[in-house]
Write a protein that holds these residues in place. Structure first.
Motif, PDB file in Angstrom:
ATOM      1  N   PRO A  88     -17.682  15.298  -9.333  1.00  0.00           N
ATOM      2  CA  PRO A  88     -17.136  14.271  -8.431  1.00  0.00           C
ATOM      3  C   PRO A  88     -18.200  13.613  -7.537  1.00  0.00           C
ATOM      4  CG  PRO A  88     -15.842  16.307  -8.319  1.00  0.00           C
ATOM      5  CD  PRO A  88     -17.068  16.626  -9.111  1.00  0.00           C
ATOM      6  N   SER A  89     -19.351  14.272  -7.341  1.00  0.00           N
ATOM      7  CA  SER A  89     -20.398  13.683  -6.488  1.00  0.00           C
ATOM      8  C   SER A  89     -21.299  12.736  -7.260  1.00  0.00           C
ATOM      9  CB  SER A  89     -21.293  14.776  -5.890  1.00  0.00           C
ATOM     10  OG  SER A  89     -20.542  15.788  -5.305  1.00  0.00           O
ATOM     11  N   THR A  90     -21.085  12.628  -8.561  1.00  0.00           N
ATOM     12  CA  THR A  90     -22.001  11.823  -9.366  1.00  0.00           C
ATOM     13  C   THR A  90     -22.073  10.353  -8.917  1.00  0.00           C
ATOM     14  OG1 THR A  90     -21.407  13.329 -11.128  1.00  0.00           O
ATOM     15  CG2 THR A  90     -22.741  11.465 -11.749  1.00  0.00           C
ATOM     16  N   PRO A  91     -20.939   9.705  -8.579  1.00  0.00           N
ATOM     17  CA  PRO A  91     -21.057   8.326  -8.098  1.00  0.00           C
ATOM     18  C   PRO A  91     -21.920   8.214  -6.826  1.00  0.00           C
ATOM     19  CG  PRO A  91     -18.789   8.800  -8.719  1.00  0.00           C
ATOM     20  CD  PRO A  91     -19.526  10.111  -8.746  1.00  0.00           C
ATOM     21  N   LEU A  92     -21.809   9.196  -5.956  1.00  0.00           N
ATOM     22  CA  LEU A  92     -22.653   9.205  -4.752  1.00  0.00           C
ATOM     23  C   LEU A  92     -24.127   9.277  -5.146  1.00  0.00           C
ATOM     24  CD1 LEU A  92     -23.461   9.731  -1.751  1.00  0.00           C
ATOM     25  CD2 LEU A  92     -22.830  12.126  -2.100  1.00  0.00           C
ATOM     26  N   HIS A  93     -24.429  10.144  -6.102  1.00  0.00           N
ATOM     27  CA  HIS A  93     -25.825  10.315  -6.502  1.00  0.00           C
ATOM     28  C   HIS A  93     -26.368   9.052  -7.177  1.00  0.00           C
ATOM     29  CE1 HIS A  93     -24.756  14.829  -6.363  1.00  0.00           C
ATOM     30  NE2 HIS A  93     -25.018  14.335  -5.167  1.00  0.00           N
ATOM     31  N   ALA A  94     -25.489   8.390  -7.918  1.00  0.00           N
ATOM     32  CA  ALA A  94     -25.915   7.131  -8.539  1.00  0.00           C
ATOM     33  C   ALA A  94     -26.160   6.082  -7.455  1.00  0.00           C
ATOM     34  CB  ALA A  94     -24.851   6.650  -9.519  1.00  0.00           C
ATOM     35  N   THR A 112     -30.397  17.011   2.538  1.00  0.00           N
ATOM     36  CA  THR A 112     -29.148  17.533   1.971  1.00  0.00           C
ATOM     37  C   THR A 112     -29.332  17.561   0.454  1.00  0.00           C
ATOM     38  OG1 THR A 112     -28.297  15.297   1.877  1.00  0.00           O
ATOM     39  CG2 THR A 112     -27.691  16.620   3.800  1.00  0.00           C
ATOM     40  N   TYR A 113     -28.424  18.247  -0.211  1.00  0.00           N
ATOM     41  CA  TYR A 113     -28.504  18.350  -1.678  1.00  0.00           C
ATOM     42  C   TYR A 113     -28.581  16.972  -2.324  1.00  0.00           C
ATOM     43  CZ  TYR A 113     -27.058  18.839  -6.484  1.00  0.00           C
ATOM     44  OH  TYR A 113     -27.000  18.731  -7.848  1.00  0.00           O
ATOM     45  N   HIS A 114     -27.772  16.030  -1.800  1.00  0.00           N
ATOM     46  CA  HIS A 114     -27.643  14.717  -2.443  1.00  0.00           C
ATOM     47  C   HIS A 114     -28.979  13.975  -2.531  1.00  0.00           C
ATOM     48  CE1 HIS A 114     -23.505  15.734  -1.941  1.00  0.00           C
ATOM     49  NE2 HIS A 114     -23.603  15.697  -0.629  1.00  0.00           N
ATOM     50  N   LEU A 115     -29.689  13.954  -1.411  1.00  0.00           N
ATOM     51  CA  LEU A 115     -30.983  13.259  -1.423  1.00  0.00           C
ATOM     52  C   LEU A 115     -31.993  14.053  -2.263  1.00  0.00           C
ATOM     53  CD1 LEU A 115     -32.882  11.014  -0.407  1.00  0.00           C
ATOM     54  CD2 LEU A 115     -33.428  12.473   1.553  1.00  0.00           C
ATOM     55  N   ALA A 116     -31.991  15.370  -2.078  1.00  0.00           N
ATOM     56  CA  ALA A 116     -32.980  16.201  -2.759  1.00  0.00           C
ATOM     57  C   ALA A 116     -32.832  16.097  -4.280  1.00  0.00           C
ATOM     58  CB  ALA A 116     -32.821  17.651  -2.317  1.00  0.00           C
ATOM     59  N   HIS A 117     -31.599  16.120  -4.738  1.00  0.00           N
ATOM     60  CA  HIS A 117     -31.357  16.028  -6.187  1.00  0.00           C
ATOM     61  C   HIS A 117     -31.959  14.735  -6.740  1.00  0.00           C
ATOM     62  CE1 HIS A 117     -29.315  14.596  -9.722  1.00  0.00           C
ATOM     63  NE2 HIS A 117     -28.356  13.984  -9.058  1.00  0.00           N
ATOM     64  N   VAL A 177     -15.645   3.762 -11.234  1.00  0.00           N
ATOM     65  CA  VAL A 177     -16.910   3.706 -11.945  1.00  0.00           C
ATOM     66  C   VAL A 177     -16.799   4.682 -13.121  1.00  0.00           C
ATOM     67  CG1 VAL A 177     -17.887   5.346 -10.280  1.00  0.00           C
ATOM     68  CG2 VAL A 177     -19.415   4.083 -11.738  1.00  0.00           C
ATOM     69  N   THR A 178     -17.371   4.309 -14.250  1.00  0.00           N
ATOM     70  CA  THR A 178     -17.296   5.213 -15.405  1.00  0.00           C
ATOM     71  C   THR A 178     -18.627   5.925 -15.557  1.00  0.00           C
ATOM     72  OG1 THR A 178     -15.752   3.730 -16.452  1.00  0.00           O
ATOM     73  CG2 THR A 178     -16.790   5.358 -17.873  1.00  0.00           C
ATOM     74  N   ILE A 179     -18.545   7.244 -15.531  1.00  0.00           N
ATOM     75  CA  ILE A 179     -19.747   8.071 -15.692  1.00  0.00           C
ATOM     76  C   ILE A 179     -19.757   8.567 -17.126  1.00  0.00           C
ATOM     77  CG2 ILE A 179     -20.872  10.215 -14.948  1.00  0.00           C
ATOM     78  CD1 ILE A 179     -20.717   8.309 -12.645  1.00  0.00           C
ATOM     79  N   ILE A 202     -34.055   3.697  -8.297  1.00  0.00           N
ATOM     80  CA  ILE A 202     -34.219   4.711  -9.349  1.00  0.00           C
ATOM     81  C   ILE A 202     -33.062   4.556 -10.333  1.00  0.00           C
ATOM     82  CG2 ILE A 202     -34.089   7.207  -9.797  1.00  0.00           C
ATOM     83  CD1 ILE A 202     -35.371   7.600  -6.988  1.00  0.00           C
ATOM     84  N   LYS A 203     -33.386   4.594 -11.616  1.00  0.00           N
ATOM     85  CA  LYS A 203     -32.339   4.487 -12.627  1.00  0.00           C
ATOM     86  C   LYS A 203     -31.461   5.745 -12.561  1.00  0.00           C
ATOM     87  CE  LYS A 203     -32.137   3.686 -17.504  1.00  0.00           C
ATOM     88  NZ  LYS A 203     -32.739   4.407 -18.573  1.00  0.00           N
ATOM     89  N   PRO A 204     -30.141   5.611 -12.446  1.00  0.00           N
ATOM     90  CA  PRO A 204     -29.304   6.819 -12.371  1.00  0.00           C
ATOM     91  C   PRO A 204     -29.552   7.752 -13.568  1.00  0.00           C
ATOM     92  CG  PRO A 204     -28.008   4.894 -11.841  1.00  0.00           C
ATOM     93  CD  PRO A 204     -29.345   4.392 -12.313  1.00  0.00           C
ATOM     94  N   PHE A 205     -29.346   9.017 -13.319  1.00  0.00           N
ATOM     95  CA  PHE A 205     -29.713  10.029 -14.320  1.00  0.00           C
ATOM     96  C   PHE A 205     -28.669  10.167 -15.415  1.00  0.00           C
ATOM     97  CE2 PHE A 205     -31.338  11.183 -10.160  1.00  0.00           C
ATOM     98  CZ  PHE A 205     -32.684  11.207 -10.427  1.00  0.00           C
ATOM     99  N   LYS A 206     -29.110  10.811 -16.483  1.00  0.00           N
ATOM    100  CA  LYS A 206     -28.141  11.257 -17.494  1.00  0.00           C
ATOM    101  C   LYS A 206     -27.722  12.665 -17.067  1.00  0.00           C
ATOM    102  CE  LYS A 206     -29.385   8.622 -21.503  1.00  0.00           C
ATOM    103  NZ  LYS A 206     -30.784   8.149 -21.534  1.00  0.00           N
ATOM    104  N   TYR A 207     -26.425  12.917 -17.170  1.00  0.00           N
ATOM    105  CA  TYR A 207     -25.916  14.204 -16.708  1.00  0.00           C
ATOM    106  C   TYR A 207     -25.244  14.994 -17.840  1.00  0.00           C
ATOM    107  CZ  TYR A 207     -26.482  12.583 -11.896  1.00  0.00           C
ATOM    108  OH  TYR A 207     -26.999  12.136 -10.719  1.00  0.00           O
TER     109      TYR A 207
END
Ligand code: GLU
Length: 557
Positions: free
Chosen positions: A264-270, A239-244, A208-210, A278-283
């Motif tokens: 490296p966790s960005t794909p998980l968060h997306a 956990t951090y992932h859901l909370a974020h 996936v391209t972030i 929810i539309k994935p965030f801009k990072y």
């Protein structure tokens, strides 16, 4: 999974907690009234100890990006890990952000009050919000209970290692991902504890391209990890992932700025965001500040244990001007800051046109205390004499009462001391931080000189015999007249140097070293160190003028 089982899982998870619906929650977090360019950023430290200089670095960037766009900068305290939380750490964060002049627009203020309508801004106060979203994932078959014990999980990791496979809870290693309703029901019947896990949708083989605001396009494997969503330590916190995902969505954050260790966790968060509609965030992942190891001379991450500079309290305690530290950090982020600032260090650092794009070039920026001190000296040299006196006295009153009392005996004298070589085009730059005041000015005061500086003089002059020292001093005093102008004073200095066995001619000294006690510079050192205890001081003639005839005679006798 049947609706009935899902309900059983929720009952077991919530134990009677009544949740609001997602719609009710979201009604409390309306879209912000803002124009396209206005950025909403957030700084999210965890209160697990001292405040790291990296937090101020990221905080400063969050603040600049938000305020330069007329946007909003949020402080969110991420205190979901109750085991690692340190008492007082939350207050330290808010106070120190205040000390750096970057209190948040929304969140806890340095005085403990709270600003903003998108709170609570402390994650432990938002537990039930996260639970609503976790339950929605369960309802939508994007979460499931995992009853694996820690022994079973550890055994799986061992097995993965033995087979040289990637560790983690994914694919065939996701023990409870594909269990039947009956197996889940039986486990619930047995009252076994469980953790709610996210059901990932990605494949590690696919990419996936972030698109990151700082790193540019980053190619990463898709997420296939079924991570826990809710902690099972009894707190029911996320956990951090859901909370974020939940918080940055509800708080209507437009740019998630965080340390690059999260990249490296960005794909998980997306993956989680999309599962929640929810539309994935801009990072924007910020680089980690590093330091040159004094032993190996290699670049390495700042270490909490080895580097006092990692702790923000270090900079505050040493009393570096905040402006200098801020300027230095901005310079680490944007390399063109340096030229801009050096032009005129009296400028307001907020007038600099900060650019996230330029951060691209700042890979693991190096913290160089010497360079920071240069900034600091420039800043201090650029402030007015009145400001200088105010800061110098304020620090001394708080940290060196003895010196402060000595300074206050004659405030006019002290003003004189502080102004030595500060005026003009090339002001002297000895003071890098306010804690330098005792070292730079203490010797002007008799008692302080006797106690703290005179003992150093003996050491500094140990390369001369006591005969040479006393003759040199006596010869100087023989002709010294406090009313002499500088040229006369200097001529007399040279004459008494020669009389004391020192030569004005360096070449001659090199040719016949045994004939002399040293050079004129060595002679001047004897006089300087005898009067001040220091090798490096402002102009000696001026010092003598300020301390006055009696003290010159007393200290040289
Ligand atoms: N609380 C996280 C940490 O301290 C911050 C992550 C974030 O900024 O999203 O590492």
């Amino acid at each position: 999974m049947s609706e009935e089982i899902k309900q059983r899982i929720k009952n077991a998870l919530l134990g009677g907690i009544q949740l609001q619906s997602r719609a009710d929650i979201e009604a409390q977090y309306p879209q912000r009234q803002r124009s396209e360019g206005q950025q909403v950023t957030r700084l999210c430290p965890s209160p697990t100890g001292f405040v790291h200089i990296g937090t101020i670095f990221t905080g400063l960037i969050c603040e600049r990006v938000a305020h330069q766009s007329d946007g909003t900068y949020i402080l969110r305290i991420e205190d979901t890990d109750k085991k690692r939380e340190v008492e007082g750490a939350k207050e330290l964060i808010t106070e120190q952000l205040g000390s750096f002049g970057i209190p948040p627009d929304e969140g806890i203020q340095p005085d403990g009050s709270v600003n903003g309508k998108y709170g609570p801004y402390v994650q432990s106060e938002r537990r039930d919000i996260y639970l609503t979203y976790a339950c929605e994932l369960l309802d939508n078959d994007r979460a499931y209970p995992c009853f694996a014990t820690s022994e079973e999980l550890e055994a799986a990791v061992e097995d993965q290692k033995a087979r040289k496979q990637r560790p983690g809870y994914y694919g065939e290693w996701a023990l409870w991902r594909n269990k039947s309703d009956k197996e889940v029901n039986d486990a619930l019947d047995s009252g076994k504890p469980f953790v709610l896990r996210f059901k990932s949708s990605g494949s590690h083989e696919k990419r996936v391209t972030i698109s990151d605001r700082i790193k540019g396009k980053v190619d990463l494997p898709q997420n296939d990890l079924d991570v826990p969503l809710i902690k099972m330590d009894g707190s029911l916190l996320p956990t951090y992932h859901l909370a974020h995902v939940v918080d940055d969505y509800l708080m209507r954050v437009t740019l998630v700025m965080r340390g690059e260790e999260w990249l490296p966790s960005t794909p998980l968060h997306a993956d989680i965001a999309i599962a929640l509609g929810i539309k994935p965030f801009k990072y924007a992942h910020t680089p980690v500040i590093s330091i040159l190891d004094s032993e190996t001379n290699n670049k390495r991450k700042l270490s909490k244990r080895k580097d006092p500079e990692a702790d923000v309290a270090f900079w505050l305690k040493q009393a570096y001007p905040i402006k200098a530290v801020k300027a230095y950090l901005l310079g680490l982020a944007n390399s063109n800051f340096d030229d801009w600032f050096r032009e005129d260090p009296s400028k307001d650092v907020n007038d600099f046109d900060f650019s996230l794009d330029k951060l691209k070039n700042s890979r693991s920026p190096l913290l160089d205390v010497k360079k920071l001190e240069d900034y600091s000296k420039d800043v201090i040299a650029s402030i007015s004499q009145g400001e200088f006196n105010k800061h110098a006295l304020a620090w001394t009153e708080l940290h060196d009462r003895e010196l402060f009392d000595a300074m206050m005996v004659n405030p006019e004298f002290t003003s004189h001391v502080f102004s030595i070589e500060r005026g003009g085009d090339k002001p002297r730059k000895d003071v890098a931080k306010w804690s330098d005041v005792p070292e730079q000015f203490g010797y002007f005061y008799d008692d302080i000189f006797e106690q703290r500086f005179k003992p150093l003089a003996t050491e500094e002059l140990s390369d001369f015999s006591s005969d040479v020292l006393s003759t040199s001093r006596a010869n100087f005093l023989d002709t010294y007249d406090s009313s002499d102008d500088k040229d006369t004073w200097f001529e007399k200095m040279k004459a008494s140097a020669e009389k004391s066995g020192f030569t004005l001619d360096r070449k001659e000294l090199k040719a016949n070293p045994e004939k002399y006690n040293g050079s004129i510079a060595d002679y001047a050192r004897i006089i300087r160190v005898s009067l001040t205890g220091k090798r490096n001081t402002p102009d000696l003639y001026q010092i003598m003028k300020i301390i006055g005839n009696d003290k010159v005679i007393a200290r040289l006798n």
